[in-house]
Structure formats: C-alpha cells, structure tokens
Design a protein around this motif. Structure first.
Motif, PDB file in Angstrom:
ATOM      1  N   LEU A  21       0.865  -1.182   0.000  1.00  0.00           N
ATOM      2  CA  LEU A  21       0.000   0.000   0.000  1.00  0.00           C
ATOM      3  C   LEU A  21       0.899   1.228   0.000  1.00  0.00           C
ATOM      4  CD1 LEU A  21      -2.878  -0.667   2.563  1.00  0.00           C
ATOM      5  CD2 LEU A  21      -3.152   0.000   0.182  1.00  0.00           C
ATOM      6  N   ILE A  22       0.755   2.069  -1.006  1.00  0.00           N
ATOM      7  CA  ILE A  22       1.538   3.303  -1.079  1.00  0.00           C
ATOM      8  C   ILE A  22       0.620   4.453  -0.672  1.00  0.00           C
ATOM      9  CG2 ILE A  22       3.000   4.747  -2.505  1.00  0.00           C
ATOM     10  CD1 ILE A  22       3.988   1.862  -2.245  1.00  0.00           C
ATOM     11  N   THR A  23       1.028   5.173   0.349  1.00  0.00           N
ATOM     12  CA  THR A  23       0.236   6.323   0.797  1.00  0.00           C
ATOM     13  C   THR A  23       1.003   7.608   0.496  1.00  0.00           C
ATOM     14  OG1 THR A  23       1.158   6.274   3.046  1.00  0.00           O
ATOM     15  CG2 THR A  23      -0.814   4.962   2.628  1.00  0.00           C
ATOM     16  N   GLU A  24       0.254   8.624   0.116  1.00  0.00           N
ATOM     17  CA  GLU A  24       0.833   9.937  -0.169  1.00  0.00           C
ATOM     18  C   GLU A  24       0.226  10.945   0.792  1.00  0.00           C
ATOM     19  OE1 GLU A  24       1.406  12.585  -4.170  1.00  0.00           O
ATOM     20  OE2 GLU A  24      -0.651  12.114  -3.577  1.00  0.00           O
ATOM     21  N   HIS A  25       1.082  11.729   1.410  1.00  0.00           N
ATOM     22  CA  HIS A  25       0.629  12.704   2.398  1.00  0.00           C
ATOM     23  C   HIS A  25       1.152  14.085   1.998  1.00  0.00           C
ATOM     24  CE1 HIS A  25      -0.243   9.116   4.795  1.00  0.00           C
ATOM     25  NE2 HIS A  25       0.963   8.709   4.451  1.00  0.00           N
ATOM     26  N   VAL A  26       0.241  14.977   1.632  1.00  0.00           N
ATOM     27  CA  VAL A  26       0.604  16.314   1.170  1.00  0.00           C
ATOM     28  C   VAL A  26       0.108  17.333   2.193  1.00  0.00           C
ATOM     29  CG1 VAL A  26       0.444  17.990  -0.698  1.00  0.00           C
ATOM     30  CG2 VAL A  26       0.414  15.541  -1.227  1.00  0.00           C
ATOM     31  N   THR A  27       1.042  18.066   2.790  1.00  0.00           N
ATOM     32  CA  THR A  27       0.711  19.038   3.827  1.00  0.00           C
ATOM     33  C   THR A  27       0.879  20.448   3.284  1.00  0.00           C
ATOM     34  OG1 THR A  27       1.453  17.527   5.565  1.00  0.00           O
ATOM     35  CG2 THR A  27       1.235  19.846   6.156  1.00  0.00           C
ATOM     36  N   ASN A  28      -0.163  21.245   3.451  1.00  0.00           N
ATOM     37  CA  ASN A  28      -0.141  22.641   3.021  1.00  0.00           C
ATOM     38  C   ASN A  28       0.395  23.517   4.152  1.00  0.00           C
ATOM     39  OD1 ASN A  28      -2.593  25.229   2.686  1.00  0.00           O
ATOM     40  ND2 ASN A  28      -0.667  25.077   1.574  1.00  0.00           N
ATOM     41  N   ILE A  29       1.506  24.199   3.876  1.00  0.00           N
ATOM     42  CA  ILE A  29       2.080  25.128   4.853  1.00  0.00           C
ATOM     43  C   ILE A  29       1.801  26.536   4.346  1.00  0.00           C
ATOM     44  CG2 ILE A  29       4.189  25.901   6.005  1.00  0.00           C
ATOM     45  CD1 ILE A  29       5.303  23.096   5.631  1.00  0.00           C
ATOM     46  N   GLN A  30       0.932  27.226   5.039  1.00  0.00           N
ATOM     47  CA  GLN A  30       0.456  28.513   4.569  1.00  0.00           C
ATOM     48  C   GLN A  30       1.514  29.606   4.720  1.00  0.00           C
ATOM     49  OE1 GLN A  30      -3.201  29.276   6.665  1.00  0.00           O
ATOM     50  NE2 GLN A  30      -4.406  27.990   5.295  1.00  0.00           N
ATOM     51  N   GLY A  31       1.585  30.432   3.650  1.00  0.00           N
ATOM     52  CA  GLY A  31       2.451  31.599   3.705  1.00  0.00           C
ATOM     53  C   GLY A  31       1.701  32.792   4.258  1.00  0.00           C
ATOM     54  N   GLU A  32       2.253  33.972   4.067  1.00  0.00           N
ATOM     55  CA  GLU A  32       1.645  35.173   4.636  1.00  0.00           C
ATOM     56  C   GLU A  32       0.604  35.809   3.714  1.00  0.00           C
ATOM     57  OE1 GLU A  32       4.749  37.817   5.726  1.00  0.00           O
ATOM     58  OE2 GLU A  32       5.589  36.476   7.268  1.00  0.00           O
ATOM     59  N   SER A  33       0.664  35.535   2.406  1.00  0.00           N
ATOM     60  CA  SER A  33      -0.269  36.185   1.483  1.00  0.00           C
ATOM     61  C   SER A  33      -1.661  35.589   1.621  1.00  0.00           C
ATOM     62  CB  SER A  33       0.213  36.023   0.037  1.00  0.00           C
ATOM     63  OG  SER A  33       0.185  34.658  -0.333  1.00  0.00           O
ATOM     64  N   LEU A  34      -2.662  36.422   1.438  1.00  0.00           N
ATOM     65  CA  LEU A  34      -4.042  35.974   1.594  1.00  0.00           C
ATOM     66  C   LEU A  34      -4.486  35.075   0.440  1.00  0.00           C
ATOM     67  CD1 LEU A  34      -5.706  39.315   2.826  1.00  0.00           C
ATOM     68  CD2 LEU A  34      -4.982  37.334   4.197  1.00  0.00           C
ATOM     69  N   ASP A  35      -3.897  35.293  -0.741  1.00  0.00           N
ATOM     70  CA  ASP A  35      -4.334  34.502  -1.892  1.00  0.00           C
ATOM     71  C   ASP A  35      -3.618  33.149  -1.984  1.00  0.00           C
ATOM     72  OD1 ASP A  35      -1.801  35.230  -2.587  1.00  0.00           O
ATOM     73  OD2 ASP A  35      -2.348  36.212  -4.489  1.00  0.00           O
ATOM     74  N   GLY A  36      -2.735  32.854  -1.046  1.00  0.00           N
ATOM     75  CA  GLY A  36      -2.068  31.551  -1.032  1.00  0.00           C
ATOM     76  C   GLY A  36      -0.937  31.417  -2.026  1.00  0.00           C
ATOM     77  N   SER A  37      -0.502  32.535  -2.635  1.00  0.00           N
ATOM     78  CA  SER A  37       0.526  32.459  -3.676  1.00  0.00           C
ATOM     79  C   SER A  37       1.878  32.035  -3.126  1.00  0.00           C
ATOM     80  CB  SER A  37       0.647  33.808  -4.389  1.00  0.00           C
ATOM     81  OG  SER A  37       0.975  34.833  -3.468  1.00  0.00           O
ATOM     82  N   ASP A  38       2.130  32.237  -1.838  1.00  0.00           N
ATOM     83  CA  ASP A  38       3.411  31.836  -1.274  1.00  0.00           C
ATOM     84  C   ASP A  38       3.285  30.606  -0.369  1.00  0.00           C
ATOM     85  OD1 ASP A  38       1.996  33.082   0.706  1.00  0.00           O
ATOM     86  OD2 ASP A  38       3.680  34.296   1.455  1.00  0.00           O
ATOM     87  N   ASP A  39       2.175  29.887  -0.505  1.00  0.00           N
ATOM     88  CA  ASP A  39       2.029  28.630   0.229  1.00  0.00           C
ATOM     89  C   ASP A  39       3.028  27.599  -0.292  1.00  0.00           C
ATOM     90  OD1 ASP A  39      -0.038  29.860   1.463  1.00  0.00           O
ATOM     91  OD2 ASP A  39      -1.600  28.452   0.826  1.00  0.00           O
ATOM     92  N   THR A  40       3.480  26.726   0.573  1.00  0.00           N
ATOM     93  CA  THR A  40       4.353  25.619   0.165  1.00  0.00           C
ATOM     94  C   THR A  40       3.683  24.298   0.535  1.00  0.00           C
ATOM     95  OG1 THR A  40       5.556  25.686   2.270  1.00  0.00           O
ATOM     96  CG2 THR A  40       6.457  26.960   0.425  1.00  0.00           C
ATOM     97  N   TYR A  41       4.113  23.229  -0.143  1.00  0.00           N
ATOM     98  CA  TYR A  41       3.527  21.914   0.083  1.00  0.00           C
ATOM     99  C   TYR A  41       4.636  20.908   0.372  1.00  0.00           C
ATOM    100  CZ  TYR A  41      -0.721  23.952  -1.845  1.00  0.00           C
ATOM    101  OH  TYR A  41      -1.810  24.751  -2.071  1.00  0.00           O
ATOM    102  N   VAL A  42       4.466  20.171   1.425  1.00  0.00           N
ATOM    103  CA  VAL A  42       5.423  19.137   1.811  1.00  0.00           C
ATOM    104  C   VAL A  42       4.793  17.783   1.520  1.00  0.00           C
ATOM    105  CG1 VAL A  42       6.743  18.115   3.698  1.00  0.00           C
ATOM    106  CG2 VAL A  42       6.445  20.601   3.582  1.00  0.00           C
ATOM    107  N   ARG A  43       5.516  16.961   0.752  1.00  0.00           N
ATOM    108  CA  ARG A  43       4.982  15.670   0.320  1.00  0.00           C
ATOM    109  C   ARG A  43       5.796  14.534   0.953  1.00  0.00           C
ATOM    110  NH1 ARG A  43       2.009  15.045  -4.286  1.00  0.00           N
ATOM    111  NH2 ARG A  43       2.749  17.109  -4.904  1.00  0.00           N
ATOM    112  N   ASP A  44       5.107  13.541   1.476  1.00  0.00           N
ATOM    113  CA  ASP A  44       5.769  12.353   2.022  1.00  0.00           C
ATOM    114  C   ASP A  44       5.004  11.112   1.581  1.00  0.00           C
ATOM    115  OD1 ASP A  44       7.532  10.752   3.368  1.00  0.00           O
ATOM    116  OD2 ASP A  44       6.875  11.299   5.379  1.00  0.00           O
ATOM    117  N   TYR A  45       5.707   9.995   1.518  1.00  0.00           N
ATOM    118  CA  TYR A  45       5.099   8.730   1.111  1.00  0.00           C
ATOM    119  C   TYR A  45       5.240   7.693   2.220  1.00  0.00           C
ATOM    120  CZ  TYR A  45       5.141  10.671  -3.618  1.00  0.00           C
ATOM    121  OH  TYR A  45       4.936  11.461  -4.715  1.00  0.00           O
ATOM    122  N   GLY A  46       4.242   6.845   2.313  1.00  0.00           N
ATOM    123  CA  GLY A  46       4.317   5.698   3.213  1.00  0.00           C
ATOM    124  C   GLY A  46       4.257   4.409   2.412  1.00  0.00           C
ATOM    125  N   VAL A  47       4.898   3.364   2.927  1.00  0.00           N
ATOM    126  CA  VAL A  47       4.898   2.056   2.273  1.00  0.00           C
ATOM    127  C   VAL A  47       4.509   1.021   3.321  1.00  0.00           C
ATOM    128  CG1 VAL A  47       6.190   0.425   0.853  1.00  0.00           C
ATOM    129  CG2 VAL A  47       6.827   2.841   0.841  1.00  0.00           C
TER     130      VAL A  47
END
Length: 439
Positions: A69-95
C-alpha cells in the motif's frame, strides 16, 4: 544430521533432528522466527545463515502473499499572502505491506501510518521498487551545481534499513538543467539470480548524443557501471522522466522490462494515429548478462488501443494488457518467459461486468481512460485492478463467479491535522516477507 537435545515441556530428554527444526522454522512468519533467535547462539546462527534465509524465502513467496500500500501525504504550509501564492507543500510517502487475503476478506478499512512506514523518516524521498522482501528507496539532494541521488534497502519484516549507498551525482549545465540532458534519471530495482546480487538500474536520455544513458549499480560492490544504451527507448522516456511510474520498468525473473514503440516515445491522441501494432515491442534487460532482448506482444494484439497498453507481472507471468474497443479489457500472460509462442489470453472482461459505466466512446474519456491489473489472489480467482478514473479505490473482480467489489481504504498519517491530504494506492505486483539482509 545433528541432533539437538530438548527438555522443554517434557519430563525426559527428547532428541529432535536439526533438519526437522529447520523445516518447522522455515514455515513460520518472520516475526515468529526472529523470536527464536534468542533461544541460544546455535539457533541464532542457524536462522541467520544464508541457506536458511533462502529456504524461508522460497517457501514465503508461495504462501501468504502481500502487496504494498503506497500512501501519499501532502501538507499545506500557509504563507503570509491571503491569496495563497506563497504557500508551500510538503509531500511524504508511506509504504505498508498488507496481506492480499486480508484485503479480500475486508476491502474497507482505515490505517494509521506511523513514522516507521514513512519514506522521509528514512532520509529518502520515493520508492524505486521491491524484490524478495526488500524495498529500495531513493533520496535526492539538490545544490546549485548538481543533484545527488542515494539509495537505501529496507526490510520491513526484520525492521532493518541499510546505510545510504549508490551515490550518483548529476551535474547541472549553465542552463540549470543536467548537462547535455533535458531531465533526470528514472530508476528500477531487481535481483540477478545468476550472481545472487541486488541491482538498481538508472536511465536517462542524452539529448546531445541522441541516445539513452543506462547505468547499473550492484548493491554488493556499491559501484555504478555504464552499460549499452536501450536498443529502443521506452515510452515516456525523456524529458522530466525522473521517478515517473509510466517508465520505470517492471522487474520479472531476473530482468527489467519496458514497453516501447518503434520511432515513438510518447503515447497521445495525436501520436496513435500514426502507430501500427507491429511497432509495439517489449524491451527486456537481463540483469545477469546486462544485455537486452526484444519481445513482441501477443499475436492476438491486433488493434492499437486509444490508451497505452500495460506491461506487468500477473500470476507469476509477464503480462500484457489493454482496453479493447471501448467495451472490454484484455489480459495476456507469457507462460514461458522469453518464448514468443507462449502468450495466452488469460481474461477478456467486459466493462459491464466490472461495473464501469463511463462513456468510453467519448473522446474526452477514450484517450485517458485506462485499467491496470495489480495482482491476483492466491487461488487465481480474484483479480485486483486499478482504474485511473476511480480515485483511491481499486476493483476486486472474481472472474470465476463474476462478482465485483470496490475497496475503500483510508490512511491517515499519525500526528497530522486538516492541512494534510492523504491518498492511497495499491502497488502492482506481489510482496512477501523475508529474512533477506539489507547489508
């Protein structure tokens, strides 16, 4: 044979041959076997010996089949802009190794994924493949001048992970891309039966020389070697190919296998108008001789499908499958690997029987709709399929009794909140527990 004296649970001495002890232990699962290592030094040596490890491996691969089973976990790390343009995403996988029998008995369940099963927790970023109970992981680090890959072998059953090995550096040119190339490496993992060696294959397209660069890492000596280029470049091989599931190759019987089309590297609505069935070829790399063979698809493959065919492993055979006339899904098996005349049609399944109700004649769906066979149940009656139009669920199809069911698997990474989106997919091919060492 050696006789072992035992007084456990008996008021008198009982002699048990070592051959019998070995036979009984080889039938147990890995967790139970590891507990017996503390009986005494002799049992610890016996269980760790390569002869016993190989005996257990042969028996394990014939029973209690698992899949990954491959799991994907994507976490949204919010930036300071209101429109989300500087948001970053951290991706991890589980096996997570999971029993096929458990999936068939209960196709709907929820898993909590702790750090032991996470790829990042092992200093890696993705999964290359699995073989004989070992999972090969790859990590990637970036600098201004180069990208460096490293690998780790992980045995979930023995809970052991190798140190990082197989460091491979790809230098950038002035453009910021790898020199003389437009993309990165794709990787595959397998086992060379002739030398009992685990190997990783790295491949990339060299645009300057208009050929593929293929390298092999023998895990034992930890050295990369250049080998001959592909005789035909696999599909999707080229720009941005790094870690793409579409082109990573399929391990089977001490070989890596790719689907190729003569004079084509992409499969799209525009490309297939000029393709004939005679152009399809399976490129097979023998991990022992490190040379290539070319195999043709089955002779019954007589029409170019709108979506790309799949080369895989099913029921202990190399398989070739594709969607047919927007109404059926066909699977062939090569019963004797490398023998062209041994292709047989395993199944021809109607979409109606799979309870697939998309209008596959619609051009909007026809060219993207696809089905991939993942694995078979131990009795061979139930086929597990992935349909790319059905998110986070697989199809369980009992072809003998024409029964169909969908999975409903939910996975949550431990310690996360609503910012993390979790996805689940079942990896193609069998997995089984083993005692094989990662060192």
């Amino acid at each position: 044979s050696v006789l072992v004296e035992s007084t456990i649970m008996f008021p008198y001495s009982v002699f048990i041959s070592e051959d019998l002890i070995v036979e009984v232990l080889s039938l147990l699962n890995v967790k139970s076997i590891l507990r017996f290592r503390c009986v005494n030094k002799h049992w610890d040596t016996l269980i760790s010996h390569p002869t016993f490890v190989n005996l257990h491996l042969k028996k394990s691969e014939k029973k209690n089949h698992h899949f990954l089973l491959i799991t994907e976990h994507v976490t949204n790390i919010q930036g300071e802009s209101l429109d989300g343009s500087d948001d970053t995403y951290v991706r991890d996988y589980g096996v997570i190794p999971y029993s096929i029998r458990s999936l068939l008995d209960n196709p709907s369940f929820t898993l909590s994924i702790d750090s032991f099963y996470l790829v990042q927790h092992k200093g890696c970023s993705n999964i290359v493949g699995s073989c004989n109970g070992l999972i090969c992981l790859v990590g990637r680090s970036l600098t201004r001048d180069y990208c460096q890959y490293s690998f780790r072998l992980w045995n979930p059953a023995t809970r052991t992970t190798s140190p990082k090995l197989g460091f491979l550096r790809l230098h950038y040119g002035s453009s910021g891309f790898p020199s003389s190339y437009d993309g990165d490496y794709s990787f595959t993992f397998g086992y060379d039966n002739s030398t009992c060696t685990y190997k990783a294959v790295a491949a990339r397209y060299n645009s300057r020389e208009r050929r593929s660069d293929v390298r092999i890492l023998s895990m034992g000596d930890n050295v990369w070697r250049d080998i001959e280029s592909f005789p035909l470049d696999p599909l999707h091989f080229g720009i941005n190919s790094e870690l793409s599931e579409d082109n990573c190759g399929v391990y089977f019987n001490s070989s890596i296998n790719w689907l190729a089309i003569q004079n084509k590297t992409w499969y799209s609505r525009q490309d297939i108008k000029d393709i004939t069935v005679e152009q399809f070829v399976i490129v097979s790399l023998d991990l022992g001789t490190e040379t290539y063979c070319l195999y043709l698809p089955p002779s019954g493959f007589d029409e170019v499908p709108p979506a790309e065919p799949n080369v895989g492993v099913l029921g202990g055979c190399l398989s070739f499958s594709y969607c047919y006339k927007e109404t059926h899904f066909i699977i062939w098996q090569m019963k004797k690997f490398g023998v062209q005349d041994s292709w047989i049609q395993f199944l021809k399944i109607s979409y109606h029987d799979l309870q697939i109700h998309y209008d596959c004649s619609d051009n909007g769906i026809m060219y993207i709709f696809n089905i991939v066979p993942l694995f078979l149940s131990e009795d061979g009656d139930t086929l597990i399929l992935h349909c790319n139009q059905e998110i986070s669920q697989e199809i369980l199809y009992n072809w003998r009794y024409n029964r169909v069911e969908r999975t409903n698997i939910i996975a949550r990474k431990v310690g996360t909140d609503d910012r993390t989106v979790d996805n689940v997919l079942c990896s193609a091919g069998d997995y089984f527990e083993s005692l094989v060492s990662v060192f």
